[in-house]
Design an enzyme around this catalytic site. Structure first.
Site, PDB file in Angstrom:
ATOM      1  N   ASP A  28     -13.821  -6.537  -2.590  1.00  0.00           N
ATOM      2  CA  ASP A  28     -12.978  -5.929  -1.563  1.00  0.00           C
ATOM      3  C   ASP A  28     -13.780  -5.803  -0.260  1.00  0.00           C
ATOM      4  O   ASP A  28     -14.953  -5.409  -0.271  1.00  0.00           O
ATOM      5  CB  ASP A  28     -12.498  -4.547  -2.031  1.00  0.00           C
ATOM      6  CG  ASP A  28     -11.306  -4.056  -1.215  1.00  0.00           C
ATOM      7  OD1 ASP A  28     -10.200  -3.975  -1.779  1.00  0.00           O
ATOM      8  OD2 ASP A  28     -11.487  -3.764  -0.011  1.00  0.00           O
ATOM      9  N   ASN A  85      -1.641  -0.864  -7.161  1.00  0.00           N
ATOM     10  CA  ASN A  85      -0.778  -0.165  -6.217  1.00  0.00           C
ATOM     11  C   ASN A  85       0.527  -0.946  -6.085  1.00  0.00           C
ATOM     12  O   ASN A  85       0.524  -2.168  -5.943  1.00  0.00           O
ATOM     13  CB  ASN A  85      -1.467  -0.065  -4.851  1.00  0.00           C
ATOM     14  CG  ASN A  85      -2.698   0.826  -4.898  1.00  0.00           C
ATOM     15  OD1 ASN A  85      -2.727   1.813  -5.627  1.00  0.00           O
ATOM     16  ND2 ASN A  85      -3.724   0.486  -4.130  1.00  0.00           N
ATOM     17  N   GLN A  92       0.375   0.170  -1.536  1.00  0.00           N
ATOM     18  CA  GLN A  92       0.124  -1.279  -1.491  1.00  0.00           C
ATOM     19  C   GLN A  92       0.153  -1.773  -0.045  1.00  0.00           C
ATOM     20  O   GLN A  92       1.117  -1.501   0.680  1.00  0.00           O
ATOM     21  CB  GLN A  92       1.186  -2.012  -2.319  1.00  0.00           C
ATOM     22  CG  GLN A  92       0.939  -3.517  -2.396  1.00  0.00           C
ATOM     23  CD  GLN A  92       1.896  -4.230  -3.352  1.00  0.00           C
ATOM     24  OE1 GLN A  92       2.828  -3.629  -3.886  1.00  0.00           O
ATOM     25  NE2 GLN A  92       1.663  -5.513  -3.554  1.00  0.00           N
ATOM     26  N   SER A  93      -0.899  -2.471   0.361  1.00  0.00           N
ATOM     27  CA  SER A  93      -0.958  -2.986   1.737  1.00  0.00           C
ATOM     28  C   SER A  93      -0.907  -4.507   1.805  1.00  0.00           C
ATOM     29  O   SER A  93      -0.599  -5.058   2.857  1.00  0.00           O
ATOM     30  CB  SER A  93      -2.217  -2.474   2.444  1.00  0.00           C
ATOM     31  OG  SER A  93      -3.383  -2.929   1.783  1.00  0.00           O
ATOM     32  N   HIS A  98      -2.460  -7.567  -7.215  1.00  0.00           N
ATOM     33  CA  HIS A  98      -3.913  -7.562  -7.418  1.00  0.00           C
ATOM     34  C   HIS A  98      -4.289  -6.322  -8.211  1.00  0.00           C
ATOM     35  O   HIS A  98      -3.683  -5.260  -8.049  1.00  0.00           O
ATOM     36  CB  HIS A  98      -4.663  -7.585  -6.087  1.00  0.00           C
ATOM     37  CG  HIS A  98      -4.180  -6.609  -5.070  1.00  0.00           C
ATOM     38  ND1 HIS A  98      -3.033  -6.827  -4.339  1.00  0.00           N
ATOM     39  CD2 HIS A  98      -4.657  -5.412  -4.673  1.00  0.00           C
ATOM     40  CE1 HIS A  98      -2.833  -5.796  -3.526  1.00  0.00           C
ATOM     41  NE2 HIS A  98      -3.794  -4.913  -3.723  1.00  0.00           N
TER      42      HIS A  98
END
Ligand code: AMP
Length: 112
Positions: A28, A85, A92-93, A98
């Protein structure tokens, strides 16, 4: 095309730690723990909510890949957290499924 689809296609750089026929794993870019890896299916599912029965094996593969990475990253003994998420309230973005693998420090509960 999502950011993760571009990374899978090799059109955007990432620190890749694993790749097989079904998924990739990258570090990340904004790590929330000493180990923070994203396990991402090559199939462009938006999130678990958009997964179907035919994705059952793929979802299991993501979990087992995260488990294997926890071992290779040296956090299996101390423990870790897997997070998915989903949607706006889930935080969640990136709209490409994932699994977050987080470890290397003790996690708090409840999550934020
Ligand atoms: P989520 O908020 O669950 O959708 O998680 C998306 C994650 O992607 C966040 O933890 C971001 O820090 C991470 N991220 C965003 N851009 C990149 C990138 N270029 N490379 C690696 N991770 C990224």
């Amino acid at each position: 095309m999502t950011l993760f689809a571009k990374i899978i296609a090799g059109e955007f750089p990432a620190d890749k730690v694993h790749e097989d026929e079904q998924c990739i794993a990258i570090r990340d870019i904004n790590p929330q723990a000493p180990v923070h890896i994203l396990v991402i299916p090559k199939k462009p599912l938006v999130n678990v909510a958009s997964a179907a029965a035919e994705d059952e094996k793929l979802l299991g593969h993501l979990m087992l890949t995260a488990k294997a990475l926890a071992i290779s990253e040296g956090i299996a003994e101390t423990g870790y957290r897997l997070v998915l998420n989903v949607g706006r309230h889930g935080g969640q973005s990136v709209d490409h499924l994932h699994v977050h693998l987080l470890g290397g420090r003790a996690m708090g509960w409840p999550p934020g």
